[in-house]
Write a protein that holds these residues in place. Structure first.
Motif, PDB file in Angstrom:
ATOM      1  N   LYS A   1       0.835  -1.200   0.000  1.00 41.05           N
ATOM      2  CA  LYS A   1       0.000   0.000   0.000  1.00 41.05           C
ATOM      3  C   LYS A   1       0.869   1.249   0.000  1.00 41.05           C
ATOM      4  N   PHE A   2       1.922   1.231   0.803  1.00 35.77           N
ATOM      5  CA  PHE A   2       2.847   2.363   0.837  1.00 35.77           C
ATOM      6  C   PHE A   2       3.535   2.527  -0.514  1.00 35.77           C
ATOM      7  N   ALA A   3       3.998   1.426  -1.093  1.00 32.75           N
ATOM      8  CA  ALA A   3       4.680   1.496  -2.390  1.00 32.75           C
ATOM      9  C   ALA A   3       3.776   2.095  -3.460  1.00 32.75           C
ATOM     10  N   ALA A   4       2.517   1.690  -3.466  1.00 32.58           N
ATOM     11  CA  ALA A   4       1.580   2.209  -4.462  1.00 32.58           C
ATOM     12  C   ALA A   4       1.331   3.697  -4.261  1.00 32.58           C
ATOM     13  N   SER A   5       1.228   4.130  -3.009  1.00 28.32           N
ATOM     14  CA  SER A   5       0.961   5.545  -2.742  1.00 28.32           C
ATOM     15  C   SER A   5       2.149   6.413  -3.127  1.00 28.32           C
ATOM     16  N   VAL A   6       3.368   5.907  -2.893  1.00 28.57           N
ATOM     17  CA  VAL A   6       4.569   6.658  -3.259  1.00 28.57           C
ATOM     18  C   VAL A   6       4.606   6.915  -4.757  1.00 28.57           C
ATOM     19  N   LYS A   7       4.230   5.913  -5.519  1.00 28.93           N
ATOM     20  CA  LYS A   7       4.301   6.021  -6.974  1.00 28.93           C
ATOM     21  C   LYS A   7       3.240   6.961  -7.548  1.00 28.93           C
ATOM     22  N   SER A   8       2.153   7.177  -6.800  1.00 29.84           N
ATOM     23  CA  SER A   8       1.052   7.985  -7.335  1.00 29.84           C
ATOM     24  C   SER A   8       0.880   9.340  -6.666  1.00 29.84           C
ATOM     25  N   ASP A   9       1.493   9.528  -5.484  1.00 29.70           N
ATOM     26  CA  ASP A   9       1.335  10.774  -4.734  1.00 29.70           C
ATOM     27  C   ASP A   9       2.333  11.826  -5.235  1.00 29.70           C
ATOM     28  N   PRO A  10       1.850  12.955  -5.739  1.00 26.37           N
ATOM     29  CA  PRO A  10       2.758  13.975  -6.285  1.00 26.37           C
ATOM     30  C   PRO A  10       3.724  14.559  -5.255  1.00 26.37           C
ATOM     31  N   THR A  11       3.416  14.438  -3.963  1.00 24.75           N
ATOM     32  CA  THR A  11       4.320  14.995  -2.950  1.00 24.75           C
ATOM     33  C   THR A  11       5.619  14.191  -2.840  1.00 24.75           C
ATOM     34  N   TRP A  12       5.631  12.980  -3.387  1.00 23.61           N
ATOM     35  CA  TRP A  12       6.830  12.157  -3.387  1.00 23.61           C
ATOM     36  C   TRP A  12       7.577  12.246  -4.723  1.00 23.61           C
ATOM     37  N   ALA A  13       6.986  12.904  -5.694  1.00 19.19           N
ATOM     38  CA  ALA A  13       7.466  12.822  -7.077  1.00 19.19           C
ATOM     39  C   ALA A  13       8.875  13.368  -7.300  1.00 19.19           C
ATOM     40  N   SER A  14       9.326  14.274  -6.442  1.00 24.59           N
ATOM     41  CA  SER A  14      10.636  14.887  -6.669  1.00 24.59           C
ATOM     42  C   SER A  14      11.803  14.027  -6.185  1.00 24.59           C
ATOM     43  N   ILE A  15      11.513  12.939  -5.471  1.00 21.09           N
ATOM     44  CA  ILE A  15      12.559  12.062  -4.945  1.00 21.09           C
ATOM     45  C   ILE A  15      13.144  11.221  -6.075  1.00 21.09           C
ATOM     46  N   ASP A  16      14.461  11.107  -6.101  1.00 19.82           N
ATOM     47  CA  ASP A  16      15.136  10.366  -7.174  1.00 19.82           C
ATOM     48  C   ASP A  16      14.605   8.946  -7.320  1.00 19.82           C
ATOM     49  N   ALA A  17      14.349   8.267  -6.215  1.00 17.07           N
ATOM     50  CA  ALA A  17      13.861   6.890  -6.265  1.00 17.07           C
ATOM     51  C   ALA A  17      12.545   6.792  -7.028  1.00 17.07           C
ATOM     52  N   VAL A  18      11.685   7.795  -6.847  1.00 14.89           N
ATOM     53  CA  VAL A  18      10.382   7.800  -7.530  1.00 14.89           C
ATOM     54  C   VAL A  18      10.566   8.161  -8.995  1.00 14.89           C
ATOM     55  N   LYS A  19      11.371   9.161  -9.257  1.00 13.56           N
ATOM     56  CA  LYS A  19      11.604   9.589 -10.644  1.00 13.56           C
ATOM     57  C   LYS A  19      12.211   8.470 -11.487  1.00 13.56           C
ATOM     58  N   ASN A  20      13.036   7.650 -10.862  1.00 19.98           N
ATOM     59  CA  ASN A  20      13.724   6.582 -11.599  1.00 19.98           C
ATOM     60  C   ASN A  20      13.091   5.203 -11.414  1.00 19.98           C
ATOM     61  N   SER A  21      11.857   5.187 -10.900  1.00 17.46           N
ATOM     62  CA  SER A  21      11.111   3.927 -10.698  1.00 17.46           C
ATOM     63  C   SER A  21      11.896   2.922  -9.854  1.00 17.46           C
ATOM     64  N   ARG A  22      12.470   3.410  -8.762  1.00 20.50           N
ATOM     65  CA  ARG A  22      13.252   2.574  -7.864  1.00 20.50           C
ATOM     66  C   ARG A  22      12.526   2.420  -6.525  1.00 20.50           C
ATOM     67  N   VAL A  23      11.253   2.026  -6.595  1.00 21.05           N
ATOM     68  CA  VAL A  23      10.444   1.773  -5.401  1.00 21.05           C
ATOM     69  C   VAL A  23      10.052   0.300  -5.426  1.00 21.05           C
ATOM     70  N   PHE A  24      10.447  -0.441  -4.401  1.00 19.62           N
ATOM     71  CA  PHE A  24      10.246  -1.883  -4.395  1.00 19.62           C
ATOM     72  C   PHE A  24       9.607  -2.344  -3.082  1.00 19.62           C
ATOM     73  N   VAL A  25       8.798  -3.387  -3.190  1.00 22.18           N
ATOM     74  CA  VAL A  25       8.162  -3.985  -2.009  1.00 22.18           C
ATOM     75  C   VAL A  25       9.042  -5.122  -1.499  1.00 22.18           C
ATOM     76  N   THR A  26       9.327  -5.130  -0.206  1.00 22.15           N
ATOM     77  CA  THR A  26      10.128  -6.210   0.372  1.00 22.15           C
ATOM     78  C   THR A  26       9.269  -7.475   0.501  1.00 22.15           C
ATOM     79  N   PRO A  27       9.693  -8.594  -0.079  1.00 20.88           N
ATOM     80  CA  PRO A  27       8.923  -9.840   0.048  1.00 20.88           C
ATOM     81  C   PRO A  27       8.758 -10.234   1.514  1.00 20.88           C
ATOM     82  N   SER A  28       7.673 -10.943   1.820  1.00 22.02           N
ATOM     83  CA  SER A  28       7.377 -11.166   3.239  1.00 22.02           C
ATOM     84  C   SER A  28       6.788 -12.526   3.582  1.00 22.02           C
ATOM     85  N   LEU A  29       6.766 -13.475   2.662  1.00 19.49           N
ATOM     86  CA  LEU A  29       6.147 -14.766   2.954  1.00 19.49           C
ATOM     87  C   LEU A  29       7.179 -15.883   2.970  1.00 19.49           C
ATOM     88  N   PRO A  30       7.137 -16.792   3.945  1.00 20.84           N
ATOM     89  CA  PRO A  30       6.272 -16.731   5.122  1.00 20.84           C
ATOM     90  C   PRO A  30       6.805 -15.772   6.187  1.00 20.84           C
TER      91      PRO A  30
END
Length: 344
Positions: A250-279
């Motif tokens: 949910k956080f990852a999706a919001s970062v990618k769509s929320d304009p307040t995060w858009a200026s961060i290099d990680a967002v501009k370069n599509s470097r936002v990843f979800v940490t796997p968690s199972l099990p």
């Protein structure tokens, strides 16, 4: 209740003295008498649950928290429906002495940070219940040693050696290759927990331990030293990470769509990843032996030109070796969804 605990404690101690026993020194320097043969183990916290599970699943009395429906397919069938007893150690302890005694463990194990607070808790619980309580250092750099020590205590040294050899080889290869990577190649990473992603770990936090092990910079270290803490978006904007790791999709999706995060290099370069968690979490939650597959993931994510192994094959091998489950193609794809770039 106190009379009940005292009676059980007396009976247990009498049994232990009569049976074959040995004395070990745990990570806190405590001398603890443990049975030579251990059949039932209670984990004091989540990292201990993982450690006992990967070494001796048949000895695990139950879980700190019951596995979710999403987690169960990644665990051996024999442990999926074990009872949950709550946690003895760490933040938000929920187990009580009556439930601990009712589990009839031969031993209580806690794994992770070792300090006077945890040692005092171990002494207190051991005195109240008569059940031996052992502390094991869970530092990521000592993963192989952790496995060997626990394997010796649990009576499964061969299994422990197999897993420890994997851990030792993985960390040796990591450190050898990191030594060849220039400092200006090292990424600046922000790790966000929770649905808003504004909880993170400061410098020295066990929750960010494998990020440091991977040679990356934890940008939140600029806020000081300590454990988990809340930060502001303004702070993250000023740190300008080039990679963001999200514990929550949910956080990852919001970062990618929320304009307040858009200026961060990680967002501009599509470097936002979800940490796997199972099990269990690959990066954190809990900060245990489960992080060994997380370091492989980070190697590929942060330095794909240096670490050229097949990540999918590594994941399959780890799950078979440690969790004793064979991943389906669908399960593998689900684990890596949102967690890797096409180049990895």
């Amino acid at each position: 209740m106190l009379k009940f605990i005292a009676a059980v404690s007396f009976a247990f101690l009498g049994f232990l003295s009569a049976a074959d026993a040995r004395t070990i020194t745990d990570a806190a320097g405590r001398k603890v008498d443990i049975p030579d043969k251990i059949s039932r183990v209670l984990a004091a916290g989540p990292p201990a649950s993982v450690l006992v599970y990967v070494l001796a699943p048949d000895k695990l009395t139950g879980w700190v928290q019951a596995p979710s429906d999403a987690e169960k397919p990644f665990l051996m069938p024999s442990v999926r429906d074990l009872p949950a007893y709550g946690r003895l150690a760490g933040k938000g302890g929920t187990a009580n002495m009556e439930s601990v005694i009712a589990a009839k463990p031969d031993l209580i194990i806690d794994v992770g940070t070792v300090n006077p607070t945890y040692a005092s808790l171990a002494d207190k619980v051991q005195a109240q219940t008569g059940i031996p309580y052992v502390l094991i250092d869970g530092s990521f750099a000592k993963s192989a040693e952790t496995l060997k020590q626990a394997g010796d205590i649990l009576g499964v040294p061969d299994r422990a050696k197999t897993l420890a050899d994997y851990a030792d080889a993985k960390l040796t290869d990591l450190n050898d290759k990191l030594a060849t990577i220039p400092s200006d190649w090292r990424p600046k990473v922000y790790y966000g927990r929770g649905p808003t992603g504004l909880e993170t770990g400061l410098a020295g936090s066990i929750n960010l331990e494998i990020l440091e092990a991977a040679g990356a910079t934890n940008v939140a270290a600029a806020a000081g030293k300590g454990g988990l803490t809340q930060v502001s978006l303004e702070q993250i904007l000023s740190w300008n990470p080039d990679t963001i790791l999200a514990a929550s999709s949910k956080f990852a999706a919001s970062v990618k769509s929320d304009p307040t995060w858009a200026s961060i290099d990680a967002v501009k370069n599509s470097r936002v990843f979800v940490t796997p968690s199972l099990p269990f979490g690959w990066f954190d939650a809990p900060p245990g032996i489960n992080r060994l597959i997380g370091i492989a993931w980070l190697e590929k994510l942060l330095y794909p030109k240096v670490f050229t192994f097949d990540l999918s094959g590594e994941v399959r091998n780890f799950y078979k070796l440690f969790y004793q489950v064979d991943l389906t193609d669908e399960q593998l794809a689900g684990l890596l969804k949102g967690a890797a770039t096409s180049q990895n």
